[in-house]
Scaffold this active site. Structure first.
Site, PDB file in Angstrom:
ATOM      1  N   SER A 190     -27.437  17.328 -11.674  1.00 55.28           N
ATOM      2  CA  SER A 190     -26.548  18.019 -12.610  1.00 55.28           C
ATOM      3  C   SER A 190     -25.365  18.592 -11.845  1.00 55.28           C
ATOM      4  CB  SER A 190     -27.302  19.154 -13.305  1.00 55.28           C
ATOM      5  OG  SER A 190     -26.354  19.999 -13.928  1.00 55.28           O
ATOM      6  N   HIS A 231     -25.399  13.959 -14.322  1.00 59.90           N
ATOM      7  CA  HIS A 231     -25.665  14.724 -15.544  1.00 59.90           C
ATOM      8  C   HIS A 231     -24.566  15.774 -15.729  1.00 59.90           C
ATOM      9  CE1 HIS A 231     -28.489  16.393 -18.566  1.00 59.90           C
ATOM     10  NE2 HIS A 231     -28.176  17.595 -18.107  1.00 59.90           N
ATOM     11  N   ASP A 234     -23.319  18.861 -17.880  1.00 59.09           N
ATOM     12  CA  ASP A 234     -23.779  19.909 -18.805  1.00 59.09           C
ATOM     13  C   ASP A 234     -22.599  20.557 -19.507  1.00 59.09           C
ATOM     14  OD1 ASP A 234     -26.666  20.017 -18.581  1.00 59.09           O
ATOM     15  OD2 ASP A 234     -26.345  20.643 -16.496  1.00 59.09           O
ATOM     16  N   MET A 264     -21.337  23.188 -22.180  1.00 57.83           N
ATOM     17  CA  MET A 264     -21.779  24.408 -22.879  1.00 57.83           C
ATOM     18  C   MET A 264     -20.586  25.098 -23.524  1.00 57.83           C
ATOM     19  SD  MET A 264     -24.395  25.977 -20.053  1.00 57.83           S
ATOM     20  CE  MET A 264     -25.493  24.923 -19.093  1.00 57.83           C
ATOM     21  N   HIS A 306     -24.675  15.851 -21.598  1.00 62.08           N
ATOM     22  CA  HIS A 306     -25.623  16.697 -22.336  1.00 62.08           C
ATOM     23  C   HIS A 306     -24.823  17.754 -23.086  1.00 62.08           C
ATOM     24  CE1 HIS A 306     -29.162  19.829 -21.849  1.00 62.08           C
ATOM     25  NE2 HIS A 306     -28.955  19.500 -23.113  1.00 62.08           N
ATOM     26  N   MET A 354     -24.498  20.790 -25.093  1.00 62.55           N
ATOM     27  CA  MET A 354     -25.129  22.037 -25.570  1.00 62.55           C
ATOM     28  C   MET A 354     -24.053  22.802 -26.328  1.00 62.55           C
ATOM     29  SD  MET A 354     -27.234  22.819 -22.094  1.00 62.55           S
ATOM     30  CE  MET A 354     -26.126  21.761 -21.167  1.00 62.55           C
ATOM     31  N   MET A 378     -36.047  19.806 -22.742  1.00 63.15           N
ATOM     32  CA  MET A 378     -35.657  20.970 -21.947  1.00 63.15           C
ATOM     33  C   MET A 378     -36.918  21.681 -21.456  1.00 63.15           C
ATOM     34  SD  MET A 378     -32.438  20.803 -21.877  1.00 63.15           S
ATOM     35  CE  MET A 378     -32.301  22.220 -20.780  1.00 63.15           C
ATOM     36  N   PHE A 408     -28.233  27.824 -18.332  1.00 62.21           N
ATOM     37  CA  PHE A 408     -27.976  28.098 -16.918  1.00 62.21           C
ATOM     38  C   PHE A 408     -28.795  27.172 -16.019  1.00 62.21           C
ATOM     39  CE2 PHE A 408     -27.514  31.913 -19.434  1.00 62.21           C
ATOM     40  CZ  PHE A 408     -26.229  32.322 -19.095  1.00 62.21           C
ATOM     41  N   GLY A 409     -28.223  26.867 -14.867  1.00 63.98           N
ATOM     42  CA  GLY A 409     -28.986  26.181 -13.837  1.00 63.98           C
ATOM     43  C   GLY A 409     -29.850  27.207 -13.118  1.00 63.98           C
ATOM     44  N   GLY A 410     -30.763  26.720 -12.297  1.00 65.43           N
ATOM     45  CA  GLY A 410     -31.518  27.612 -11.422  1.00 65.43           C
ATOM     46  C   GLY A 410     -32.633  28.402 -12.075  1.00 65.43           C
ATOM     47  N   ASP A 465     -35.333  18.163 -18.180  1.00 72.47           N
ATOM     48  CA  ASP A 465     -34.187  18.927 -17.684  1.00 72.47           C
ATOM     49  C   ASP A 465     -34.504  20.420 -17.574  1.00 72.47           C
ATOM     50  OD1 ASP A 465     -31.648  19.714 -17.000  1.00 72.47           O
ATOM     51  OD2 ASP A 465     -30.750  19.342 -18.970  1.00 72.47           O
ATOM     52  N   GLY A 466     -34.431  20.919 -16.336  1.00 73.23           N
ATOM     53  CA  GLY A 466     -34.563  22.353 -16.121  1.00 73.23           C
ATOM     54  C   GLY A 466     -35.699  22.716 -15.180  1.00 73.23           C
ATOM     55  N   GLY A 467     -35.342  23.261 -14.032  1.00 73.23           N
ATOM     56  CA  GLY A 467     -36.349  23.736 -13.100  1.00 73.23           C
ATOM     57  C   GLY A 467     -37.156  22.651 -12.412  1.00 73.23           C
ATOM     58  N   GLY A 510     -30.537  20.022 -10.795  1.00 78.80           N
ATOM     59  CA  GLY A 510     -29.307  20.705 -10.394  1.00 78.80           C
ATOM     60  C   GLY A 510     -29.517  21.368  -9.050  1.00 78.80           C
TER      61      GLY A 510
HETATM   62  C1  DX5 Z   1     -29.562  23.887 -18.354  1.00 76.60           C
HETATM   63  C2  DX5 Z   1     -28.907  22.546 -18.052  1.00 76.60           C
HETATM   64  C3  DX5 Z   1     -29.571  21.855 -16.906  1.00 76.60           C
HETATM   65  C4  DX5 Z   1     -29.403  22.570 -15.603  1.00 76.60           C
HETATM   66  C5  DX5 Z   1     -30.369  22.045 -14.587  1.00 76.60           C
HETATM   67  O1  DX5 Z   1     -28.982  24.447 -19.471  1.00 76.60           O
HETATM   68  O2  DX5 Z   1     -28.987  21.704 -19.181  1.00 76.60           O
HETATM   69  O3  DX5 Z   1     -29.119  20.527 -16.809  1.00 76.60           O
HETATM   70  O4  DX5 Z   1     -28.107  22.488 -15.107  1.00 76.60           O
HETATM   71  O5  DX5 Z   1     -30.318  22.841 -13.458  1.00 76.60           O
HETATM   72  P1  DX5 Z   1     -31.611  23.174 -12.596  1.00 76.60           P
HETATM   73  O6  DX5 Z   1     -32.122  21.880 -12.084  1.00 76.60           O
HETATM   74  O7  DX5 Z   1     -31.091  24.085 -11.522  1.00 76.60           O
HETATM   75  O8  DX5 Z   1     -32.592  23.857 -13.512  1.00 76.60           O
HETATM   76 ZN    ZN Z   2     -28.632  19.508 -18.864  1.00 68.71          ZN
END
Ligand code: DX5
Ligand code: ZN
Length: 221
Positions: free
Chosen positions: A11, A36, A38, A40, A69, A71, A140, A146-148, A178-180, A200
């Protein structure tokens, strides 16, 4: 099931945005399959990222599949712009689409692959009727925004449920998570039924992204 080896989709949100070109090269050199993006809007999710002009810059400078993606609320308003910008795949959230069937047909009519994403609290059963029409589902494993964030453990069971559903309704469907996602949980996520892993933090913030990619991509059933 679309692929034998696990697809990796870094990401771009977690990359050094001052050096997008270098980030794309890092991902390509590490063997990433998709990039990817993102998107938002500060409305559907509590954060704002970037729009079609950044996706276009990415698409023009990479050979990876551009995986967008959305959002954003009312995604129908922007889908065409994101496809024109070079998105090969466009994923909308079920929670933002009252006429999901129409939205999916619209994405396909523009020549892109069509995906639907589900928030952690949205059940996979909501996709039963639309599943045969989809190219991918993006589950998800954190609340988007958010990432991380930390992987929500209940996602594993949900991936398994979707995997069972697709066997009957659409064996070609790609399941992305996607996520974590990390080097540590990639195996469990893939064993549950995922084909593609979005990463990400675990990729762009890794001390050695190439090694991280190798580990994530080697996850297998
Ligand atoms: C979250 C995003 C993810 C995110 C992934 O809203 O859709 O794509 O950037 O980041 P990590 O891998 O750090 O969770
Ligand atoms: Zn995403």
């Amino acid at each position: 099931m679309a692929s034998q080896t696990t697809l990796l989709a870094p990401s771009i949100l977690s990359a050094d945005l001052m050096n997008l070109g270098a980030a794309l090269k890092t991902a390509e050199d590490a063997g990433a399959d998709w990039i990817h993006c993102d998107i938002m809007d500060g409305h559907f999710v509590p954060n704002i990222t970037f729009g079609p002009i950044v996706v276009q810059a990415i698409a023009k400078n990479t050979s990876m599949v551009v995986d967008t993606h959305l959002m954003i609320s009312d995604p129908d308003r922007y889908i065409e712009e994101f496809v024109k910008a070079g998105s090969h795949q466009v994923t909308v959230h079920q929670e933002t689409c009252p006429h999901l069937h129409r939205t999916i047909q619209y994405i396909k009519s523009l020549g892109a692959k069509a995906g639907v994403s589900l928030n952690p609290a949205t059940p996979v059963s909501t996709l039963e009727e639309i599943l045969p029409d989809l190219d991918l589902v993006l589950l998800m494993s954190v609340n988007p925004g958010f990432g991380g964030q930390k992987f929500i453990p209940a996602s594993i069971e949900k991936i398994g449920k979707l995997d069972r559903m697709r066997r009957e309704l659409n064996p070609e469907l790609v399941i992305a998570v996607d996520g974590g996602v990390t080097e540590e949980n990639a195996d469990e996520v893939v064993k549950a039924g995922a084909d593609a892993l979005i990463a990400g933090t675990a990729f762009f913030r890794a001390a050695d992204p190439r090694a991280a990619a190798g580990k994530i991509k080697s996850a297998s059933r």
